[in-house]
Design a protein around this motif. Structure first.
Motif, PDB file in Angstrom:
ATOM      1  N   LEU A 182     -36.451  16.988  78.351  1.00 44.27           N
ATOM      2  CA  LEU A 182     -37.858  16.656  78.147  1.00 44.27           C
ATOM      3  C   LEU A 182     -38.013  15.277  77.515  1.00 44.27           C
ATOM      4  N   ALA A 183     -37.105  14.923  76.611  1.00 44.78           N
ATOM      5  CA  ALA A 183     -37.175  13.604  75.974  1.00 44.78           C
ATOM      6  C   ALA A 183     -36.974  12.501  77.008  1.00 44.78           C
ATOM      7  N   GLU A 184     -36.054  12.719  77.958  1.00 45.50           N
ATOM      8  CA  GLU A 184     -35.835  11.724  79.002  1.00 45.50           C
ATOM      9  C   GLU A 184     -37.066  11.606  79.898  1.00 45.50           C
ATOM     10  N   THR A 185     -37.672  12.733  80.231  1.00 43.87           N
ATOM     11  CA  THR A 185     -38.895  12.705  81.044  1.00 43.87           C
ATOM     12  C   THR A 185     -40.017  11.993  80.302  1.00 43.87           C
ATOM     13  N   GLN A 186     -40.115  12.268  79.007  1.00 50.79           N
ATOM     14  CA  GLN A 186     -41.142  11.593  78.200  1.00 50.79           C
ATOM     15  C   GLN A 186     -40.929  10.086  78.196  1.00 50.79           C
ATOM     16  N   ALA A 187     -39.686   9.636  78.094  1.00 53.78           N
ATOM     17  CA  ALA A 187     -39.394   8.203  78.097  1.00 53.78           C
ATOM     18  C   ALA A 187     -39.781   7.571  79.424  1.00 53.78           C
ATOM     19  N   ARG A 188     -39.546   8.283  80.534  1.00 52.73           N
ATOM     20  CA  ARG A 188     -39.912   7.746  81.848  1.00 52.73           C
ATOM     21  C   ARG A 188     -41.431   7.611  81.974  1.00 52.73           C
ATOM     22  N   ILE A 189     -42.145   8.607  81.506  1.00 57.25           N
ATOM     23  CA  ILE A 189     -43.612   8.545  81.550  1.00 57.25           C
ATOM     24  C   ILE A 189     -44.121   7.415  80.668  1.00 57.25           C
ATOM     25  N   THR A 190     -43.494   7.239  79.509  1.00 59.15           N
ATOM     26  CA  THR A 190     -43.893   6.163  78.604  1.00 59.15           C
ATOM     27  C   THR A 190     -43.700   4.799  79.256  1.00 59.15           C
ATOM     28  N   ALA A 191     -42.619   4.643  80.027  1.00 57.64           N
ATOM     29  CA  ALA A 191     -42.367   3.368  80.712  1.00 57.64           C
ATOM     30  C   ALA A 191     -43.471   3.048  81.706  1.00 57.64           C
ATOM     31  N   ILE A 192     -43.909   4.056  82.446  1.00 61.41           N
ATOM     32  CA  ILE A 192     -44.977   3.835  83.430  1.00 61.41           C
ATOM     33  C   ILE A 192     -46.306   3.578  82.727  1.00 61.41           C
ATOM     34  N   ALA A 193     -46.564   4.314  81.657  1.00 68.73           N
ATOM     35  CA  ALA A 193     -47.808   4.102  80.907  1.00 68.73           C
ATOM     36  C   ALA A 193     -47.850   2.700  80.324  1.00 68.73           C
ATOM     37  N   GLY A 194     -46.711   2.229  79.849  1.00 68.78           N
ATOM     38  CA  GLY A 194     -46.659   0.881  79.283  1.00 68.78           C
ATOM     39  C   GLY A 194     -46.976  -0.185  80.305  1.00 68.78           C
ATOM     40  N   MET A 195     -46.539   0.025  81.541  1.00 63.85           N
ATOM     41  CA  MET A 195     -46.852  -0.930  82.606  1.00 63.85           C
ATOM     42  C   MET A 195     -48.357  -0.992  82.832  1.00 63.85           C
ATOM     43  N   HIS A 196     -49.009   0.154  82.905  1.00 58.51           N
ATOM     44  CA  HIS A 196     -50.462   0.169  83.104  1.00 58.51           C
ATOM     45  C   HIS A 196     -51.177  -0.443  81.905  1.00 58.51           C
ATOM     46  N   ARG A 197     -50.642  -0.230  80.705  1.00 61.25           N
ATOM     47  CA  ARG A 197     -51.250  -0.829  79.518  1.00 61.25           C
ATOM     48  C   ARG A 197     -51.131  -2.349  79.566  1.00 61.25           C
ATOM     49  N   SER A 198     -49.991  -2.836  80.056  1.00 62.23           N
ATOM     50  CA  SER A 198     -49.809  -4.287  80.186  1.00 62.23           C
ATOM     51  C   SER A 198     -50.790  -4.876  81.184  1.00 62.23           C
ATOM     52  N   LEU A 199     -51.107  -4.126  82.236  1.00 65.09           N
ATOM     53  CA  LEU A 199     -52.024  -4.630  83.253  1.00 65.09           C
ATOM     54  C   LEU A 199     -53.439  -4.771  82.714  1.00 65.09           C
ATOM     55  N   TYR A 200     -53.930  -3.768  81.987  1.00 65.35           N
ATOM     56  CA  TYR A 200     -55.332  -3.862  81.554  1.00 65.35           C
ATOM     57  C   TYR A 200     -55.507  -4.770  80.348  1.00 65.35           C
ATOM     58  N   THR A 201     -54.423  -5.177  79.694  1.00 59.84           N
ATOM     59  CA  THR A 201     -54.546  -6.141  78.607  1.00 59.84           C
ATOM     60  C   THR A 201     -54.186  -7.550  79.056  1.00 59.84           C
ATOM     61  N   SER A 202     -53.893  -7.725  80.355  1.00 61.86           N
ATOM     62  CA  SER A 202     -53.490  -9.034  80.870  1.00 61.86           C
ATOM     63  C   SER A 202     -54.668  -9.723  81.533  1.00 61.86           C
ATOM     64  N   ASP A 203     -54.601 -11.069  81.602  1.00 59.56           N
ATOM     65  CA  ASP A 203     -55.631 -11.825  82.309  1.00 59.56           C
ATOM     66  C   ASP A 203     -55.521 -11.639  83.819  1.00 59.56           C
ATOM     67  N   ASP A 204     -54.333 -11.310  84.301  1.00 58.34           N
ATOM     68  CA  ASP A 204     -54.094 -11.092  85.730  1.00 58.34           C
ATOM     69  C   ASP A 204     -53.768  -9.618  85.921  1.00 58.34           C
ATOM     70  N   VAL A 205     -54.708  -8.872  86.539  1.00 61.62           N
ATOM     71  CA  VAL A 205     -54.532  -7.432  86.657  1.00 61.62           C
ATOM     72  C   VAL A 205     -53.565  -7.053  87.767  1.00 61.62           C
ATOM     73  N   SER A 206     -52.989  -8.024  88.469  1.00 66.73           N
ATOM     74  CA  SER A 206     -52.049  -7.719  89.536  1.00 66.73           C
ATOM     75  C   SER A 206     -50.600  -7.940  89.129  1.00 66.73           C
ATOM     76  N   ARG A 207     -50.379  -8.606  87.967  1.00 64.70           N
ATOM     77  CA  ARG A 207     -49.007  -8.929  87.560  1.00 64.70           C
ATOM     78  C   ARG A 207     -48.787  -8.560  86.093  1.00 64.70           C
ATOM     79  N   VAL A 208     -47.544  -8.250  85.786  1.00 64.10           N
ATOM     80  CA  VAL A 208     -47.162  -7.817  84.445  1.00 64.10           C
ATOM     81  C   VAL A 208     -46.284  -8.893  83.805  1.00 64.10           C
TER      82      VAL A 208
END
Length: 349
Positions: A182-208
């Motif tokens: 479960l911890a490994e699955t949680q880490a994978r989900i966190t990685a994807i969530a972090g990518m989406h967080r980077s997109l909505y806080t970036s000036d360019d919503v298409s690149r990270v």
């Protein structure tokens, strides 16, 4: 189409002749004898085009064009000159006139003037339509980017909620094996969530921005995987490189799997250091590297655990470039993933 024309000429007789010819075609003309009168009319009323004579009392049409420009008056101007010197007309065009006509005593002056007026108005309308279309496209792009940022925000929040639920499940689980999975699955989900967080806080919503994304990701990994009995330092050295969202999440998943694996297996008897680096190696190439100074890997050894993490890393690395490779080293483990920063467009014949 009726055209509203302002005619600036100190010769009232010529202005009346032009007015009669244009009114027969359904157009309207206002006459100004001085630049001051013309500017006052332009600022008080709306005209489709201005006809400007070169030779005026104590001033030339070139000076009038400068005054119009200084006042940000953008009405199209048809320049009229009685001179056969082409340089006068060329200078008028450079100064902002849309067209010019040579004033002559022949019968061709009036048809040429009418044609120049109609073409100038038509061109101005086309430019205005293009500007409106460009502005609408810009606004539509801003609306789409705002909507996409909101979607990424919501997705990141939803994934963070899923990760929190998994964290609760881990704390309530009795099985250490289940906790680990479960911890490994949680880490994978966190990685994807972090990518989406980077997109909505970036000036360019298409690149990270990978350096910022990996900074947040490694911080979260260090916090969730840290064991007080085996203190491990996780260090990051990343160049400012941006990738498209789908490729950035592949980088995040690879880092998550490799770092998680190093936390679990690299230092069985104590603490140590795990280093993550992302360095630009060329104009369109970069190298992702995860290394430790632990017990290392035996050549040809089978993956520890279920092997799911190894399959994820291999699959993700193949989407970024030639794939993952493990360097031979006397101690520890070094994994390298070359990646292309931008995917070249393949032309279709």
């Amino acid at each position: 189409m009726s055209i509203r024309i302002l005619y600036l000429d100190d010769d009232a007789a010529i202005a009346r002749l032009v007015q009669k010819a244009l009114e027969r075609l359904g157009h309207s003309l206002a006459h100004a004898a001085t630049p001051e009168d013309a500017i006052a009319l332009l600022e008080a009323d709306s005209f489709d085009v201005m006809v400007l004579d070169h030779y005026l009392q104590n001033i030339t049409g070139h000076e009038v064009l400068k005054r119009l420009r200084a006042r940000a008056i953008t009405v199209p101007v048809v320049y009229v000159t009685g001179s056969n010197e082409a340089q006068i007309a060329i200078e008028a065009i450079r100064a902002g006139a849309s067209d010019y006509v040579i004033k002559s005593v022949g019968d061709d002056f009036m048809p040429l003037l009418i044609s120049a007026i109609e073409h100038s108005v038509a061109n101005a309308q086309l430019r205005a339509a293009k500007e409106r279309a460009d502005e609408e496209i810009r606004r539509a792009k801003e609306r789409a980017e705002a909507l996409l940022a909101e979607v990424n925000h919501r997705v990141a929040n939803s994934l963070a909620l899923v990760a929190s639920l998994l964290r609760l499940q881990i704390s309530n689980s009795k099985s250490e094996e289940v906790k680990g999975e479960l911890a490994e699955t949680q880490a994978r989900i966190t990685a994807i969530a972090g990518m989406h967080r980077s997109l909505y806080t970036s000036d360019d919503v298409s690149r990270v921005e990978l350096d910022r994304y990996l900074q947040n990701l490694t911080g979260e990994l260090a916090g969730s995987l840290q064991n007080p009995e085996k203190p491990i330092q996780l260090a990051l050295d990343a160049d400012p490189i941006s990738l498209s969202a789908d490729r950035a999440v592949s980088v995040g998943m690879i880092v998550t799997e490799l770092v998680t694996n190093a936390f679990k297996y690299a230092y069985p008897d104590g603490g140590g250091e795990i280093r993550v680096s992302l360095k630009r190696t060329g104009e369109n190439e970069a190298l992702l590297r995860v290394e430790d100074d632990g017990i290392g890997m035996k050549p040809g050894s089978a993956p520890t655990g279920t092997g799911l993490g190894s399959r994820i890393v291999k699959s993700m690395a193949s989407t970024l470039g030639p794939g993952i490779c493990y360097l031979e080293t006397p101690s520890g483990t070094i994994a390298e993933v070359p990646l292309q920063i931008c995917i070249p467009h393949v032309s279709r014949s």
